[in-house]
Design a protein around this motif. Structure first.
Motif, PDB file in Angstrom:
ATOM      1  N   GLY A   7      -8.310 -21.179 -46.768  1.00 32.95           N
ATOM      2  CA  GLY A   7      -7.499 -22.071 -47.596  1.00 32.95           C
ATOM      3  C   GLY A   7      -6.131 -22.261 -46.961  1.00 32.95           C
ATOM      4  N   THR A   8      -5.422 -23.231 -47.449  1.00 36.50           N
ATOM      5  CA  THR A   8      -4.079 -23.550 -46.959  1.00 36.50           C
ATOM      6  C   THR A   8      -3.138 -22.340 -47.099  1.00 36.50           C
ATOM      7  N   PRO A   9      -2.238 -22.119 -46.134  1.00 33.59           N
ATOM      8  CA  PRO A   9      -1.249 -21.045 -46.306  1.00 33.59           C
ATOM      9  C   PRO A   9      -0.549 -21.122 -47.675  1.00 33.59           C
ATOM     10  N   GLY A  10      -0.457 -19.973 -48.324  1.00 34.63           N
ATOM     11  CA  GLY A  10       0.201 -19.912 -49.624  1.00 34.63           C
ATOM     12  C   GLY A  10      -0.741 -20.047 -50.807  1.00 34.63           C
ATOM     13  N   VAL A  11      -2.012 -20.310 -50.519  1.00 30.40           N
ATOM     14  CA  VAL A  11      -2.978 -20.541 -51.610  1.00 30.40           C
ATOM     15  C   VAL A  11      -3.341 -19.235 -52.336  1.00 30.40           C
ATOM     16  N   GLY A  12      -3.125 -18.103 -51.652  1.00 30.92           N
ATOM     17  CA  GLY A  12      -3.421 -16.818 -52.295  1.00 30.92           C
ATOM     18  C   GLY A  12      -4.527 -16.008 -51.640  1.00 30.92           C
ATOM     19  N   LYS A  13      -4.838 -16.308 -50.396  1.00 30.20           N
ATOM     20  CA  LYS A  13      -5.953 -15.633 -49.704  1.00 30.20           C
ATOM     21  C   LYS A  13      -5.766 -14.114 -49.597  1.00 30.20           C
ATOM     22  N   THR A  14      -4.574 -13.702 -49.137  1.00 29.72           N
ATOM     23  CA  THR A  14      -4.351 -12.265 -48.930  1.00 29.72           C
ATOM     24  C   THR A  14      -4.376 -11.513 -50.257  1.00 29.72           C
ATOM     25  N   THR A  15      -3.745 -12.097 -51.261  1.00 27.05           N
ATOM     26  CA  THR A  15      -3.703 -11.484 -52.595  1.00 27.05           C
ATOM     27  C   THR A  15      -5.136 -11.290 -53.121  1.00 27.05           C
ATOM     28  N   VAL A  16      -5.932 -12.329 -53.024  1.00 27.53           N
ATOM     29  CA  VAL A  16      -7.314 -12.286 -53.530  1.00 27.53           C
ATOM     30  C   VAL A  16      -8.175 -11.352 -52.659  1.00 27.53           C
ATOM     31  N   LEU A  74     -12.922 -11.712 -43.928  1.00 23.69           N
ATOM     32  CA  LEU A  74     -11.920 -12.286 -43.026  1.00 23.69           C
ATOM     33  C   LEU A  74     -10.948 -13.112 -43.851  1.00 23.69           C
ATOM     34  N   ASP A  75      -9.692 -12.658 -43.869  1.00 25.60           N
ATOM     35  CA  ASP A  75      -8.663 -13.330 -44.670  1.00 25.60           C
ATOM     36  C   ASP A  75      -7.765 -14.148 -43.736  1.00 25.60           C
ATOM     37  N   GLY A  76      -7.828 -15.467 -43.878  1.00 25.41           N
ATOM     38  CA  GLY A  76      -6.952 -16.286 -43.039  1.00 25.41           C
ATOM     39  C   GLY A  76      -7.330 -17.758 -43.068  1.00 25.41           C
ATOM     40  N   GLU A  99       6.174 -24.740 -53.497  1.00 22.93           N
ATOM     41  CA  GLU A  99       7.147 -23.761 -54.037  1.00 22.93           C
ATOM     42  C   GLU A  99       7.022 -22.408 -53.336  1.00 22.93           C
ATOM     43  N   ARG A 100       5.755 -21.945 -53.189  1.00 22.58           N
ATOM     44  CA  ARG A 100       5.541 -20.623 -52.575  1.00 22.58           C
ATOM     45  C   ARG A 100       6.019 -20.598 -51.124  1.00 22.58           C
ATOM     46  N   LEU A 101       5.748 -21.670 -50.376  1.00 18.73           N
ATOM     47  CA  LEU A 101       6.128 -21.696 -48.957  1.00 18.73           C
ATOM     48  C   LEU A 101       7.634 -21.864 -48.790  1.00 18.73           C
ATOM     49  N   LYS A 103       9.801 -20.681 -50.888  1.00 21.63           N
ATOM     50  CA  LYS A 103      10.311 -19.354 -51.246  1.00 21.63           C
ATOM     51  C   LYS A 103      10.236 -18.403 -50.053  1.00 21.63           C
ATOM     52  N   ARG A 104       9.220 -18.589 -49.213  1.00 22.82           N
ATOM     53  CA  ARG A 104       9.070 -17.752 -48.018  1.00 22.82           C
ATOM     54  C   ARG A 104      10.070 -18.112 -46.928  1.00 22.82           C
ATOM     55  N   GLY A 105      10.760 -19.247 -47.112  1.00 20.69           N
ATOM     56  CA  GLY A 105      11.746 -19.673 -46.125  1.00 20.69           C
ATOM     57  C   GLY A 105      11.163 -20.510 -44.993  1.00 20.69           C
ATOM     58  N   TYR A 106       9.949 -21.063 -45.181  1.00 21.96           N
ATOM     59  CA  TYR A 106       9.374 -21.926 -44.153  1.00 21.96           C
ATOM     60  C   TYR A 106      10.247 -23.166 -43.969  1.00 21.96           C
ATOM     61  N   LYS A 107      10.280 -23.694 -42.729  1.00 21.30           N
ATOM     62  CA  LYS A 107      11.024 -24.926 -42.457  1.00 21.30           C
ATOM     63  C   LYS A 107      10.378 -26.075 -43.241  1.00 21.30           C
ATOM     64  N   SER A 138      -3.161 -21.726 -61.731  1.00 24.73           N
ATOM     65  CA  SER A 138      -2.938 -21.104 -63.041  1.00 24.73           C
ATOM     66  C   SER A 138      -4.007 -20.086 -63.435  1.00 24.73           C
ATOM     67  N   ARG A 139      -4.594 -19.434 -62.460  1.00 23.22           N
ATOM     68  CA  ARG A 139      -5.597 -18.408 -62.797  1.00 23.22           C
ATOM     69  C   ARG A 139      -5.157 -17.037 -62.304  1.00 23.22           C
ATOM     70  N   ASP A 140      -5.535 -16.001 -63.052  1.00 17.25           N
ATOM     71  CA  ASP A 140      -5.216 -14.623 -62.659  1.00 17.25           C
ATOM     72  C   ASP A 140      -6.058 -14.227 -61.454  1.00 17.25           C
ATOM     73  N   VAL A 141      -5.484 -13.356 -60.641  1.00 19.79           N
ATOM     74  CA  VAL A 141      -6.198 -12.895 -59.445  1.00 19.79           C
ATOM     75  C   VAL A 141      -7.530 -12.233 -59.828  1.00 19.79           C
ATOM     76  N   GLU A 142      -7.499 -11.390 -60.864  1.00 17.28           N
ATOM     77  CA  GLU A 142      -8.712 -10.675 -61.288  1.00 17.28           C
ATOM     78  C   GLU A 142      -9.839 -11.644 -61.664  1.00 17.28           C
ATOM     79  N   ASP A 143      -9.438 -12.701 -62.335  1.00 13.97           N
ATOM     80  CA  ASP A 143     -10.375 -13.725 -62.782  1.00 13.97           C
ATOM     81  C   ASP A 143     -10.999 -14.447 -61.568  1.00 13.97           C
ATOM     82  N   ILE A 144     -10.156 -14.763 -60.604  1.00 14.85           N
ATOM     83  CA  ILE A 144     -10.627 -15.433 -59.381  1.00 14.85           C
ATOM     84  C   ILE A 144     -11.595 -14.511 -58.637  1.00 14.85           C
ATOM     85  N   VAL A 145     -11.219 -13.233 -58.532  1.00 14.32           N
ATOM     86  CA  VAL A 145     -12.055 -12.271 -57.809  1.00 14.32           C
ATOM     87  C   VAL A 145     -13.411 -12.102 -58.501  1.00 14.32           C
TER      88      VAL A 145
END
Ligand SMILES: Nc1ncnc2c1ncn2[C@@H]1O[C@H](COP(=O)(O)OP(=O)(O)OP(=O)(O)O)[C@@H](O)[C@H]1O
Length: 177
Positions: A7-16, A74-76, A99-101, A103-107, A138-145
Motif C-alpha cells: 500500500g501507499t506509504p502512510g497507509v498503515g502497513k507497518t502498524t498492521v 513482507l511489509d513494504g 496528514e500522516r506524511l 506529520k512525518r516531515g516529508y517534503k 477510520s478502522r481500528d488496527v485490531e479490526d483490520i488484522v
C-alpha cells in the motif's frame, strides 16, 4: 510462503503487519528498514529522499529468511513486487495519508506523489496474483488484522473496492517542482 502487506506509504502497513505477525506467530520483514540497514539499494534518490532498491539483493535477502522461517510477512510498498503468494493491499483516504506524511516531515513533493499514487491505485494495479484489498479508513488496527486473518484463512480475493478519483481528482492536476 510470502504474504505481502502493501500500500501507499502512510497507509498503515507497518502498524498492521506487527499486530498480524504477533497474532499469527509469523516473522515480519520491514522491507524499507532492511533496504537501509543492509544496503540493498543501488543509489539514494536525493530529490525524493528515498533509496533506489536493488531488487536482486533484496530477493536474495528475503529468500534466505523464507528458507528458514517457511512463512514470512513482507511489509513494504514494494512487497507486492517480491513474488508473494498472497497480497494484502491496504487502502486509506488520501487526505489521511497526506496528514500522516506531512506529520512525518516529508517534503511537499514527496507527500503529493504519494497522495497521487493512492488516488491512482498504483499498488493495487501493480499487484498480480491472489490479491485482497482492504479500506482501512477510520478502522481500528485490531479490526483490520482480524479481517486479514480471515482473508488469509479462506484465501479470499477482492479488488476494486475504493474509488478516490472523483472526490480527490484535483490532487491529480497539482504539480510541485
Ligand atoms: N488503523 C489505523 N488507525 C489510526 N492510525 C493508524 C492506523 N494505521 C496506522 N496508523 C498511523 O498512521 C501512521 C503511519 O502508519 P505506518 O507507519 O504503519 O504506515 P506504513 O504504511 O507502514 O508507512 P511506510 O510505508 O512509510 O512505512 C502511524 O502514525 C500510525 O500510527
Amino acid at each position: 510462503m510470502r504474504i505481502a502487506i502493501t500500500g501507499t506509504p502512510g497507509v498503515g502497513k507497518t502498524t498492521v503487519s506487527k499486530v498480524l505477525g504477533d497474532k499469527l506467530g509469523i516473522k515480519v520483514i520491514d522491507i524499507t528498514e532492511a533496504v537501509k540497514k543492509y544496503k540493498l539499494y543501488t543509489e539514494k534518490d536525493e530529490d525524493m529522499d528515498s533509496y533506489v532498491i536493488d531488487f536482486e539483493k533484496l530477493e536474495k535477502f528475503v529468500s534466505e529468511i523464507e528458507e528458514k522461517e517457511k512463512t514470512i510477512i513482507l511489509d513494504g510498498h514494494v512487497s507486492h513486487l517480491l513474488n508473494p503468494d498472497y497480497i494484502i493491499v491496504l487502502r486509506c483516504n488520501p487526505e489521511i495519508i497526506k496528514e500522516r506524511l506531512e506529520k512525518r516531515g516529508y517534503k511537499p513533493k514527496k507527500v503529493l506523489e504519494n497522495v497521487q499514487a493512492e488516488i491512482l491505485d498504483v499498488c493495487l494495479c501493480e499487484s498480480k496474483g491472489k490479491v485482497y484489498e482492504i479500506d482501512t479508513t477510520s478502522r481500528d488496527v485490531e479490526d483490520i488484522v482480524d479481517e486479514i486473518v480471515e482473508a488469509i484463512k479462506h484465501k479470499k480475493e477482492r479488488k476494486g473496492i475504493v474509488n478516490w478519483t472523483e472526490e480527490y481528482f484535483d490532487y491529480l492536476t497539482l504539480e510541485i517542482k
